[in-house]
Design an enzyme around this catalytic site. Structure first.
Site, PDB file in Angstrom:
ATOM      1  N   ASN A  13       0.869  -1.180   0.000  1.00 24.10           N
ATOM      2  CA  ASN A  13       0.000   0.000   0.000  1.00 24.10           C
ATOM      3  C   ASN A  13       0.903   1.226   0.000  1.00 24.10           C
ATOM      4  O   ASN A  13       1.470   1.581   1.026  1.00 24.10           O
ATOM      5  CB  ASN A  13      -0.898  -0.023   1.238  1.00 24.10           C
ATOM      6  CG  ASN A  13      -1.759   1.228   1.347  1.00 24.10           C
ATOM      7  OD1 ASN A  13      -1.776   2.053   0.432  1.00 24.10           O
ATOM      8  ND2 ASN A  13      -2.472   1.368   2.450  1.00 24.10           N
ATOM      9  N   TRP A  14       1.017   1.840  -1.156  1.00 23.86           N
ATOM     10  CA  TRP A  14       1.937   2.982  -1.291  1.00 23.86           C
ATOM     11  C   TRP A  14       1.346   4.264  -0.708  1.00 23.86           C
ATOM     12  O   TRP A  14       2.011   5.294  -0.699  1.00 23.86           O
ATOM     13  CB  TRP A  14       2.317   3.180  -2.760  1.00 23.86           C
ATOM     14  CG  TRP A  14       3.296   2.150  -3.273  1.00 23.86           C
ATOM     15  CD1 TRP A  14       3.860   1.127  -2.557  1.00 23.86           C
ATOM     16  CD2 TRP A  14       3.840   2.057  -4.598  1.00 23.86           C
ATOM     17  NE1 TRP A  14       4.707   0.402  -3.353  1.00 23.86           N
ATOM     18  CE2 TRP A  14       4.720   0.964  -4.612  1.00 23.86           C
ATOM     19  CE3 TRP A  14       3.651   2.799  -5.765  1.00 23.86           C
ATOM     20  CZ2 TRP A  14       5.411   0.585  -5.760  1.00 23.86           C
ATOM     21  CZ3 TRP A  14       4.344   2.424  -6.906  1.00 23.86           C
ATOM     22  CH2 TRP A  14       5.222   1.329  -6.904  1.00 23.86           C
ATOM     23  N   LYS A  15       0.081   4.235  -0.310  1.00 26.50           N
ATOM     24  CA  LYS A  15      -0.562   5.412   0.293  1.00 26.50           C
ATOM     25  C   LYS A  15      -0.346   6.639  -0.617  1.00 26.50           C
ATOM     26  O   LYS A  15      -0.349   6.495  -1.839  1.00 26.50           O
ATOM     27  CB  LYS A  15      -0.052   5.612   1.718  1.00 26.50           C
ATOM     28  CG  LYS A  15      -0.250   4.336   2.571  1.00 26.50           C
ATOM     29  CD  LYS A  15      -0.042   4.522   4.035  1.00 26.50           C
ATOM     30  CE  LYS A  15      -0.264   3.195   4.752  1.00 26.50           C
ATOM     31  NZ  LYS A  15      -0.171   3.314   6.206  1.00 26.50           N
ATOM     32  N   HIS A  99      -9.624   1.120   4.784  1.00 27.11           N
ATOM     33  CA  HIS A  99      -8.363   1.361   5.495  1.00 27.11           C
ATOM     34  C   HIS A  99      -8.610   2.306   6.681  1.00 27.11           C
ATOM     35  O   HIS A  99      -9.417   3.230   6.589  1.00 27.11           O
ATOM     36  CB  HIS A  99      -7.329   1.957   4.544  1.00 27.11           C
ATOM     37  CG  HIS A  99      -5.952   1.920   5.118  1.00 27.11           C
ATOM     38  ND1 HIS A  99      -5.518   2.839   6.044  1.00 27.11           N
ATOM     39  CD2 HIS A  99      -4.932   1.043   4.943  1.00 27.11           C
ATOM     40  CE1 HIS A  99      -4.279   2.530   6.402  1.00 27.11           C
ATOM     41  NE2 HIS A  99      -3.899   1.453   5.754  1.00 27.11           N
ATOM     42  N   GLU A 101      -6.969   4.680   7.796  1.00 26.35           N
ATOM     43  CA  GLU A 101      -6.716   6.105   7.529  1.00 26.35           C
ATOM     44  C   GLU A 101      -7.933   6.749   6.876  1.00 26.35           C
ATOM     45  O   GLU A 101      -8.189   7.942   7.064  1.00 26.35           O
ATOM     46  CB  GLU A 101      -5.443   6.252   6.671  1.00 26.35           C
ATOM     47  CG  GLU A 101      -4.205   5.950   7.509  1.00 26.35           C
ATOM     48  CD  GLU A 101      -3.001   5.463   6.743  1.00 26.35           C
ATOM     49  OE1 GLU A 101      -3.001   5.512   5.499  1.00 26.35           O
ATOM     50  OE2 GLU A 101      -2.037   5.001   7.400  1.00 26.35           O
ATOM     51  N   GLU A 173      -5.280  -4.840  10.621  1.00 23.56           N
ATOM     52  CA  GLU A 173      -4.287  -3.783  10.807  1.00 23.56           C
ATOM     53  C   GLU A 173      -4.626  -3.014  12.087  1.00 23.56           C
ATOM     54  O   GLU A 173      -5.440  -2.074  12.045  1.00 23.56           O
ATOM     55  CB  GLU A 173      -4.305  -2.811   9.620  1.00 23.56           C
ATOM     56  CG  GLU A 173      -3.945  -3.447   8.296  1.00 23.56           C
ATOM     57  CD  GLU A 173      -3.387  -2.419   7.307  1.00 23.56           C
ATOM     58  OE1 GLU A 173      -2.294  -2.657   6.802  1.00 23.56           O
ATOM     59  OE2 GLU A 173      -4.036  -1.382   7.072  1.00 23.56           O
ATOM     60  N   GLY A 179       2.429   2.595  10.890  1.00 21.93           N
ATOM     61  CA  GLY A 179       3.375   3.698  10.769  1.00 21.93           C
ATOM     62  C   GLY A 179       4.078   4.057  12.065  1.00 21.93           C
ATOM     63  O   GLY A 179       4.715   5.105  12.166  1.00 21.93           O
ATOM     64  N   SER A 219       3.418  -1.744  10.372  1.00 29.41           N
ATOM     65  CA  SER A 219       4.874  -1.716  10.588  1.00 29.41           C
ATOM     66  C   SER A 219       5.557  -3.025  10.206  1.00 29.41           C
ATOM     67  O   SER A 219       6.556  -3.406  10.810  1.00 29.41           O
ATOM     68  CB  SER A 219       5.195  -1.336  12.041  1.00 29.41           C
ATOM     69  OG  SER A 219       4.738  -0.029  12.315  1.00 29.41           O
ATOM     70  N   GLY A 240       2.819  -0.884   4.381  1.00 29.76           N
ATOM     71  CA  GLY A 240       2.849   0.522   4.000  1.00 29.76           C
ATOM     72  C   GLY A 240       4.275   0.976   3.711  1.00 29.76           C
ATOM     73  O   GLY A 240       4.836   0.705   2.651  1.00 29.76           O
ATOM     74  N   GLY A 241       4.885   1.635   4.677  1.00 28.63           N
ATOM     75  CA  GLY A 241       6.188   2.278   4.485  1.00 28.63           C
ATOM     76  C   GLY A 241       7.238   1.400   3.826  1.00 28.63           C
ATOM     77  O   GLY A 241       7.920   1.825   2.886  1.00 28.63           O
TER      78      GLY A 241
HETATM   79  P1  13P Z   1       2.915   0.701   7.694  1.00 26.01           P
HETATM   80  O1  13P Z   1       3.455  -0.598   7.143  1.00 26.01           O
HETATM   81  O2  13P Z   1       3.615   1.915   7.182  1.00 26.01           O
HETATM   82  O3  13P Z   1       2.800   0.646   9.182  1.00 26.01           O
HETATM   83  O4  13P Z   1       1.415   0.833   7.135  1.00 26.01           O
HETATM   84  C1  13P Z   1       0.559  -0.254   7.257  1.00 26.01           C
HETATM   85  C2  13P Z   1      -0.652   0.010   6.468  1.00 26.01           C
HETATM   86  O5  13P Z   1      -1.437   0.860   6.800  1.00 26.01           O
HETATM   87  C3  13P Z   1      -0.852  -0.757   5.242  1.00 26.01           C
HETATM   88  O6  13P Z   1      -2.133  -0.578   4.727  1.00 26.01           O
END
Ligand code: 13P
Length: 267
Positions: A13-15, A99, A101, A173, A179, A219, A240-241
């Site tokens: 997930n590149w957000k 998600h 977020e 999640e 994050g 994470s 994510g990251g």
């Molecule tokens: P991180 O891996 O950056 O914690 O993000 C997780 C996430 O929200 C994937 O959808």
């Protein structure tokens, strides 16, 4: 017990990172470093980079799934700035729904997320439904109840057979792990995966509940993914990251391939 048939999935997930100019090249680099046929790889760039990623991967690595990070809950209409499921067809085969977020920043309710799920699956997109509790909810001992409520809210109106046939994936999640560099324990994530499938059974999924892949997200890195993949009830990660870093993706998919091959061998 290891469920031999469940897919092992590493989803990126590149957000709100990358642009149409650089996303294709990043996807190509990641694809070339993660060629493991036993693992389903999915890259979810921003909407505006979907075409670039699709075009970059089309010739060299068409096995990499491409996903959107969201979809609108209506099929069409006066919704300025929004993207419908039908618009994604041809650009993406997958979509992330619910998600945390988006729940946090756009007030997406379970009911709304359920509508999105319906639009996605009607359009033939494979949905990754995200669920997860906040820190205070876990501290209060309510994590399973919160996740159960999210699932019931999003799924109750849907025919389990249709969602199962559409290949629904659930990503657990925990909000406090996203994050933050802080992960859940593998054992806690595994217990939650059991609880998730238990809720599906309560919702009438029957034995199909066992076939639903459950991913862990929050994470995840190449250094810690093994803790989750060691759990037979966990089927991969939503990342994510670390998913923006080719080295990290290479390490995560390599570790996932061990689990995937062990499952294939056990089949
Ligand atoms: P991180 O891996 O950056 O914690 O993000 C997780 C996430 O929200 C994937 O959808």
């Amino acid at each position: 017990m290891i469920h031999a048939m469940r897919d092992v999935i590493v989803a990126a997930n590149w957000k709100m990172h990358t642009t149409p100019v650089d996303a294709g090249e990043l996807a190509l680099t990641i694809a070339s470093r993660t060629r493991e046929p036993s693992v389903i790889r999915v890259i979810c760039p921003p909407y505006v980079a979907l075409a670039a990623v699709r075009d970059a991967l089309a010739a060299s690595d068409p096995d990499v799934g491409i996903g959107a990070q969201n979809v609108h809950h209506e099929a069409a209409g006066a919704y300025t700035g929004e993207i419908s499921a039908a618009m994604l067809v041809g650009l993406a085969g997958w979509v992330i729904v619910g998600h945390s977020e988006r729940r946090r920043d756009f007030g997406e309710s379970d009911d709304r997320i359920g509508q999105k799920l319906g639009r996605a699956t009607d359009a033939g997109l494979r949905a990754i439904l995200c669920v997860g509790e906040r820190a205070e909810e876990r501290d209060a001992g309510e994590a399973e109840a919160v996740v159960g409520g999210q699932l019931r809210g999003a799924l109750a109106a849907h025919d389990p057979a249709l969602l199962a046939a559409a290949g629904l994936v659930i990503a657990y999640e925990p909000v406090w792990a996203i994050g933050t560099g802080r992960t859940a324990l593998g054992s806690d994530a595994a217990l939650m995966a059991d609880a998730i499938r238990g809720t599906l059974v309560q919702l009438g999924w029957g034995s199909a509940a066992e076939d639903v892949p459950v991913l862990y997200g929050g994470s995840v890195t190449a250094a810690n993914i093994a803790e989750f993949l060691a759990e037979p009830t966990i089927d991969g990660a939503l990342v994510g990251g670390a998913s923006l870093k080719p080295d990290e993706m290479a390490g995560m998919v390599a570790r996932a391939s061990l689990t995937a091959r062990a499952r294939l061998g056990a089949a």
